[in-house]
Design a protein around this motif. Structure first.
Motif, mmCIF file in Angstrom:
data_model
loop_
_atom_site.group_PDB
_atom_site.id
_atom_site.type_symbol
_atom_site.label_atom_id
_atom_site.label_comp_id
_atom_site.label_asym_id
_atom_site.label_seq_id
_atom_site.Cartn_x
_atom_site.Cartn_y
_atom_site.Cartn_z
ATOM 1 N N LEU A 40 0.832 -1.213 0.000
ATOM 2 C CA LEU A 40 0.000 0.000 0.000
ATOM 3 C C LEU A 40 0.859 1.253 0.000
ATOM 4 O O LEU A 40 0.546 2.237 -0.693
ATOM 5 C CB LEU A 40 -0.934 -0.007 1.218
ATOM 6 N N ASN A 41 1.926 1.245 0.767
ATOM 7 C CA ASN A 41 2.820 2.406 0.803
ATOM 8 C C ASN A 41 3.462 2.644 -0.560
ATOM 9 O O ASN A 41 3.596 3.776 -1.019
ATOM 10 C CB ASN A 41 3.907 2.199 1.864
ATOM 11 N N THR A 42 3.869 1.529 -1.180
ATOM 12 C CA THR A 42 4.456 1.646 -2.519
ATOM 13 C C THR A 42 3.441 2.230 -3.502
ATOM 14 O O THR A 42 3.767 3.097 -4.326
ATOM 15 C CB THR A 42 4.922 0.271 -3.026
ATOM 16 N N TYR A 43 2.197 1.775 -3.403
ATOM 17 C CA TYR A 43 1.128 2.283 -4.271
ATOM 18 C C TYR A 43 0.883 3.764 -4.006
ATOM 19 O O TYR A 43 0.716 4.551 -4.941
ATOM 20 C CB TYR A 43 -0.153 1.486 -4.031
ATOM 21 N N LYS A 44 0.873 4.116 -2.696
ATOM 22 C CA LYS A 44 0.637 5.521 -2.341
ATOM 23 C C LYS A 44 1.739 6.412 -2.892
ATOM 24 O O LYS A 44 1.480 7.490 -3.431
ATOM 25 C CB LYS A 44 0.555 5.669 -0.826
ATOM 26 N N VAL A 45 2.996 5.944 -2.756
ATOM 27 C CA VAL A 45 4.118 6.720 -3.275
ATOM 28 C C VAL A 45 4.003 6.877 -4.783
ATOM 29 O O VAL A 45 4.207 7.958 -5.341
ATOM 30 C CB VAL A 45 5.454 6.046 -2.902
ATOM 31 N N ALA A 46 3.665 5.783 -5.461
ATOM 32 C CA ALA A 46 3.506 5.830 -6.918
ATOM 33 C C ALA A 46 2.363 6.769 -7.306
ATOM 34 O O ALA A 46 2.453 7.518 -8.277
ATOM 35 C CB ALA A 46 3.257 4.423 -7.467
ATOM 36 N N ARG A 47 1.278 6.703 -6.527
ATOM 37 C CA ARG A 47 0.118 7.557 -6.799
ATOM 38 C C ARG A 47 0.462 9.023 -6.583
ATOM 39 O O ARG A 47 0.074 9.896 -7.379
ATOM 40 C CB ARG A 47 -1.042 7.154 -5.877
ATOM 41 N N ILE A 48 1.211 9.283 -5.505
ATOM 42 C CA ILE A 48 1.625 10.658 -5.223
ATOM 43 C C ILE A 48 2.512 11.188 -6.346
ATOM 44 O O ILE A 48 2.358 12.323 -6.805
ATOM 45 C CB ILE A 48 2.368 10.733 -3.869
ATOM 46 N N GLU A 49 3.438 10.344 -6.821
ATOM 47 C CA GLU A 49 4.323 10.744 -7.912
ATOM 48 C C GLU A 49 3.529 10.956 -9.205
ATOM 49 O O GLU A 49 3.790 11.907 -9.959
ATOM 50 C CB GLU A 49 5.391 9.678 -8.134
ATOM 51 N N GLN A 50 2.540 10.103 -9.430
ATOM 52 C CA GLN A 50 1.689 10.251 -10.618
ATOM 53 C C GLN A 50 0.908 11.557 -10.552
ATOM 54 O O GLN A 50 0.799 12.275 -11.552
ATOM 55 C CB GLN A 50 0.732 9.062 -10.709
ATOM 56 N N ASP A 51 0.358 11.862 -9.374
ATOM 57 C CA ASP A 51 -0.380 13.120 -9.196
ATOM 58 C C ASP A 51 0.544 14.315 -9.388
ATOM 59 O O ASP A 51 0.160 15.336 -9.983
ATOM 60 C CB ASP A 51 -1.016 13.165 -7.808
ATOM 61 N N ARG A 52 1.782 14.190 -8.877
ATOM 62 C CA ARG A 52 2.741 15.288 -9.018
ATOM 63 C C ARG A 52 3.081 15.533 -10.488
ATOM 64 O O ARG A 52 3.122 16.685 -10.942
ATOM 65 C CB ARG A 52 4.019 14.964 -8.243
ATOM 66 N N GLN A 53 3.302 14.459 -11.221
ATOM 67 C CA GLN A 53 3.600 14.582 -12.645
ATOM 68 C C GLN A 53 2.419 15.181 -13.405
ATOM 69 O O GLN A 53 2.605 15.984 -14.332
ATOM 70 C CB GLN A 53 3.955 13.204 -13.233
ATOM 71 N N GLU A 54 1.213 14.796 -13.022
ATOM 72 C CA GLU A 54 0.011 15.336 -13.661
ATOM 73 C C GLU A 54 -0.117 16.833 -13.392
ATOM 74 O O GLU A 54 -0.450 17.620 -14.290
ATOM 75 C CB GLU A 54 -1.225 14.596 -13.146
ATOM 76 N N LYS A 55 0.171 17.247 -12.156
ATOM 77 C CA LYS A 55 0.123 18.668 -11.821
ATOM 78 C C LYS A 55 1.170 19.449 -12.605
ATOM 79 O O LYS A 55 0.904 20.547 -13.100
ATOM 80 C CB LYS A 55 0.349 18.856 -10.321
ATOM 81 N N LEU A 56 2.370 18.853 -12.726
ATOM 82 C CA LEU A 56 3.426 19.502 -13.504
ATOM 83 C C LEU A 56 3.020 19.642 -14.967
ATOM 84 O O LEU A 56 3.278 20.666 -15.606
ATOM 85 C CB LEU A 56 4.722 18.704 -13.400
ATOM 86 N N ARG A 57 2.384 18.606 -15.501
ATOM 87 C CA ARG A 57 1.920 18.652 -16.898
ATOM 88 C C ARG A 57 0.901 19.763 -17.089
ATOM 89 O O ARG A 57 0.972 20.532 -18.058
ATOM 90 C CB ARG A 57 1.312 17.307 -17.300
ATOM 91 N N ILE A 58 -0.043 19.846 -16.158
ATOM 92 C CA ILE A 58 -1.083 20.888 -16.238
ATOM 93 C C ILE A 58 -0.456 22.269 -16.125
ATOM 94 O O ILE A 58 -0.819 23.203 -16.846
ATOM 95 C CB ILE A 58 -2.137 20.674 -15.136
ATOM 96 N N GLN A 59 0.533 22.409 -15.218
ATOM 97 C CA GLN A 59 1.210 23.690 -15.050
ATOM 98 C C GLN A 59 1.960 24.092 -16.314
ATOM 99 O O GLN A 59 1.943 25.256 -16.716
ATOM 100 C CB GLN A 59 2.176 23.619 -13.868
ATOM 101 N N ARG A 60 2.628 23.101 -16.949
ATOM 102 C CA ARG A 60 3.341 23.394 -18.199
ATOM 103 C C ARG A 60 2.381 23.835 -19.289
ATOM 104 O O ARG A 60 2.662 24.779 -20.031
ATOM 105 C CB ARG A 60 4.135 22.158 -18.651
ATOM 106 N N GLU A 61 1.254 23.132 -19.396
ATOM 107 C CA GLU A 61 0.268 23.499 -20.418
ATOM 108 C C GLU A 61 -0.294 24.896 -20.160
ATOM 109 O O GLU A 61 -0.489 25.671 -21.104
ATOM 110 C CB GLU A 61 -0.870 22.470 -20.418
ATOM 111 N N MET A 62 -0.539 25.194 -18.887
ATOM 112 C CA MET A 62 -1.047 26.528 -18.537
ATOM 113 C C MET A 62 -0.011 27.599 -18.842
ATOM 114 O O MET A 62 -0.355 28.692 -19.310
ATOM 115 C CB MET A 62 -1.443 26.565 -17.060
ATOM 116 N N GLU A 63 1.270 27.289 -18.586
ATOM 117 C CA GLU A 63 2.334 28.251 -18.864
ATOM 118 C C GLU A 63 2.479 28.481 -20.360
ATOM 119 O O GLU A 63 2.661 29.627 -20.816
ATOM 120 C CB GLU A 63 3.655 27.731 -18.284
ATOM 121 N N ILE A 64 2.395 27.397 -21.139
ATOM 122 C CA ILE A 64 2.457 27.532 -22.602
ATOM 123 C C ILE A 64 1.290 28.380 -23.107
ATOM 124 O O ILE A 64 1.460 29.256 -23.965
ATOM 125 C CB ILE A 64 2.445 26.134 -23.266
#
Length: 208
Positions: A40-64
């Motif tokens: 579960l911890n491994t899944y949570k870490v992976a999920r957190i990293e996935q959410d972080r990458q998604e936020k970064l993607r959205i931020q990049r698109e907004m900046e563009i």
């Protein structure tokens, strides 16, 4: 009663599972619980990293998108400034245009003329920018926007004229087709010359 597989099991001894040899039931439960928590911890870490990458993607698109909007805004503002500058120059030209009173008109020759517009380019002069006489007028002077005009032979080079709706110009150039009451006004580019076209205007010949 026949012996069965289950009847041979000694339930007083710890269960033995593959990977859990010699562990008690409680120990097995704890180990499984730890493994589950680790998963579960491994899944949570992976999920957190996935959410972080998604936020970064959205931020990049907004900046563009923001950069594109800023660039479009800069282009619009530049175009507005360009048009405003054209308007300002046109208004300035009209203000600077020499106003000739009726009394002054009687002292100067006034003619109805055909006024056209030309450039220093090949379309008007047959000369390219590499030609040694490119941009040079019949008087030897170089063409000047807002100054140069080609006048018919009977108007002396160096003579100042006032063209209706155009302004004050100096006769410094000639042209093969510039004869009689035909005048040609120099402008910077072909598109302007084509836009202004051919006009029937009043020309006042002032003198040198």
């Amino acid at each position: 009663m026949k012996d069965t597989f289950y009847s041979k099991i000694d339930y007083s001894k710890p269960f033995i599972y593959r990977g859990f040899e010699n562990l008690s039931i409680q120990e097995i439960k704890e180990k499984r619980q730890n493994k589950l928590e680790s998963t579960l911890n491994t899944y949570k870490v992976a999920r957190i990293e996935q959410d972080r990458q998604e936020k970064l993607r959205i931020q990049r698109e907004m900046e563009i998108k923001r950069q594109r909007e800023l660039e479009e805004k800069r282009k619009r503002e530049a175009e507005q400034r360009r048009l405003a500058e054209i308007k300002r120059k046109e208004e300035q030209r009209k203000k600077q245009q020499v106003e000739v009173s009726r009394g002054e008109r009687s002292n100067h020759q006034t003619v109805k003329a055909v006024v056209t517009f030309y450039t220093a380019n090949y379309e008007s002069t047959g000369k390219t920018s590499s030609h040694p006489d490119y941009g040079k007028t019949a008087s030897g002077e170089m063409v000047q926007s807002g100054v140069t005009a080609a006048c018919p032979p009977h108007v002396k080079l160096g003579t100042w004229i006032i063209i209706e709706d155009v302004g004050k110009r100096k006769c410094t150039d000639r042209g093969g087709e510039i004869k009689g009451n035909r005048y040609d006004v120099y402008v910077r580019d072909v598109s302007t010359a084509m836009k202004l076209g051919k006009r029937n205007l009043e020309v006042i010949i002032i003198g040198e």
